[in-house]
Motif scaffolding. Structure first.
Motif, short mmCIF file in Angstrom:
data_model
loop_
_atom_site.label_atom_id
_atom_site.label_comp_id
_atom_site.label_asym_id
_atom_site.label_seq_id
_atom_site.Cartn_x
_atom_site.Cartn_y
_atom_site.Cartn_z
N UNK A 138 35.33 -14.10 -3.43
CA UNK A 138 34.99 -15.35 -2.79
C UNK A 138 36.30 -16.09 -2.57
N UNK A 139 36.48 -16.66 -1.39
CA UNK A 139 37.75 -17.29 -1.04
C UNK A 139 38.26 -18.21 -2.16
N UNK A 140 39.44 -17.88 -2.67
CA UNK A 140 40.08 -18.72 -3.66
C UNK A 140 39.50 -18.66 -5.06
N UNK A 141 38.46 -17.87 -5.28
CA UNK A 141 37.85 -17.80 -6.60
C UNK A 141 37.78 -16.35 -7.05
N UNK A 142 37.76 -16.14 -8.38
CA UNK A 142 37.64 -14.76 -8.86
C UNK A 142 36.33 -14.15 -8.37
N UNK A 143 36.35 -12.88 -8.16
CA UNK A 143 35.15 -12.19 -7.72
C UNK A 143 34.41 -11.57 -8.88
N UNK A 144 33.45 -10.75 -8.53
CA UNK A 144 32.67 -10.00 -9.51
C UNK A 144 32.79 -8.53 -9.15
N UNK A 145 32.91 -7.70 -10.15
CA UNK A 145 32.89 -6.26 -9.94
C UNK A 145 31.66 -5.71 -10.62
N UNK A 146 30.88 -4.91 -9.88
CA UNK A 146 29.75 -4.22 -10.49
C UNK A 146 30.19 -2.78 -10.75
N UNK A 147 29.96 -2.32 -11.98
CA UNK A 147 30.31 -0.97 -12.40
C UNK A 147 29.03 -0.15 -12.28
N UNK A 148 29.11 1.01 -11.62
CA UNK A 148 27.89 1.73 -11.27
C UNK A 148 27.96 3.21 -11.61
N UNK A 149 26.79 3.76 -11.92
CA UNK A 149 26.60 5.20 -12.05
C UNK A 149 25.66 5.65 -10.95
N UNK A 150 25.69 6.93 -10.63
CA UNK A 150 24.73 7.49 -9.67
C UNK A 150 23.33 7.22 -10.21
N UNK A 151 22.42 6.83 -9.34
CA UNK A 151 21.02 6.55 -9.72
C UNK A 151 20.24 7.86 -9.77
N UNK A 152 20.52 8.68 -10.80
CA UNK A 152 19.82 9.95 -10.97
C UNK A 152 18.38 9.69 -11.40
N UNK A 153 17.46 10.50 -10.89
CA UNK A 153 16.06 10.47 -11.30
C UNK A 153 15.71 11.88 -11.74
N UNK A 154 15.23 12.03 -12.97
CA UNK A 154 14.87 13.36 -13.47
C UNK A 154 13.84 13.98 -12.53
N UNK A 155 14.13 15.19 -12.07
CA UNK A 155 13.25 15.88 -11.12
C UNK A 155 13.59 15.59 -9.67
N UNK A 156 14.45 14.61 -9.46
CA UNK A 156 14.85 14.24 -8.10
C UNK A 156 16.20 14.84 -7.76
N UNK A 157 16.53 14.84 -6.47
CA UNK A 157 17.78 15.44 -6.01
C UNK A 157 18.69 14.43 -5.33
N UNK A 158 19.98 14.70 -5.48
CA UNK A 158 21.02 13.96 -4.78
C UNK A 158 21.88 14.98 -4.06
N UNK A 159 22.38 14.60 -2.89
CA UNK A 159 23.37 15.41 -2.18
C UNK A 159 24.72 14.85 -2.57
#
Length: 163
Positions: free
Chosen positions: A83-104
């Protein structure tokens, strides 16, 4: 031979570490447990809240911090807002794995992982999440021998290569 799953995750994390988001007030409001659709070019990624496990969701927020270097060292990706002139936020993320589901998952790391139908033969590099092992970061303990170890947080996502 199958590509190392470990290399995929560590490179995805490096590809996005320190990236600054375009706009998205929605991204600034992301909380731990929220899921996100991250897309766009590596130098200008875009993030929007998505329903966890949905076709749109490819990452899950595991922590929110001021700076990328405060994320756990084993996260798959991070997304920073400013945000202009202010500290930002960082979101730390993992792949949204779903058991039985697939990702490419692109072995060349040129694009974000995306959720795909496990039977969709047009989707390349399909990986099916089969199990999450807790208190251990070792893909050798997966039935398939393929997985994504998270050394700092001590868990492993086991996958089967579908294609």
């Amino acid at each position: 031979s199958k590509p190392s799953a470990v290399a995929v995750i560590s490179t995805v994390a490096l590809a996005f570490a320190g990236s600054t988001g375009c706009s998205s007030a929605a991204a600034a409001d992301l909380q731990v447990g929220d899921c996100v659709k991250v897309g766009g070019p590596v130098d200008r990624p875009d993030a929007a809240k998505a329903v966890c496990g949905s076709p749109e969701s490819n990452f899950k927020v595991v922590s929110t911090v001021e700076n990328t270097d405060q994320c756990p060292t084993d996260v798959d990706s991070s997304y920073s807002t400013r945000t202009f002139g202010r500290p930002g936020t960082t979101v730390c993320m993992d792949v949204d794995w779903v058991i039985g589901g697939c990702m490419s998952v692109d072995p060349d790391h040129a694009r974000d992982p995306i959720r795909v139908d496990c039977t969709d033969t047009s989707a390349s590099n399909r990986q099916k999440a089969t199990q999450i092992l807790h208190n251990v970061a070792n893909p050798d303990l997966c039935v398939s021998g393929i997985g994504y170890p998270y050394d700092e947080r001590q868990f492993t996502v086991c996958v089967d290569a579908v294609s």
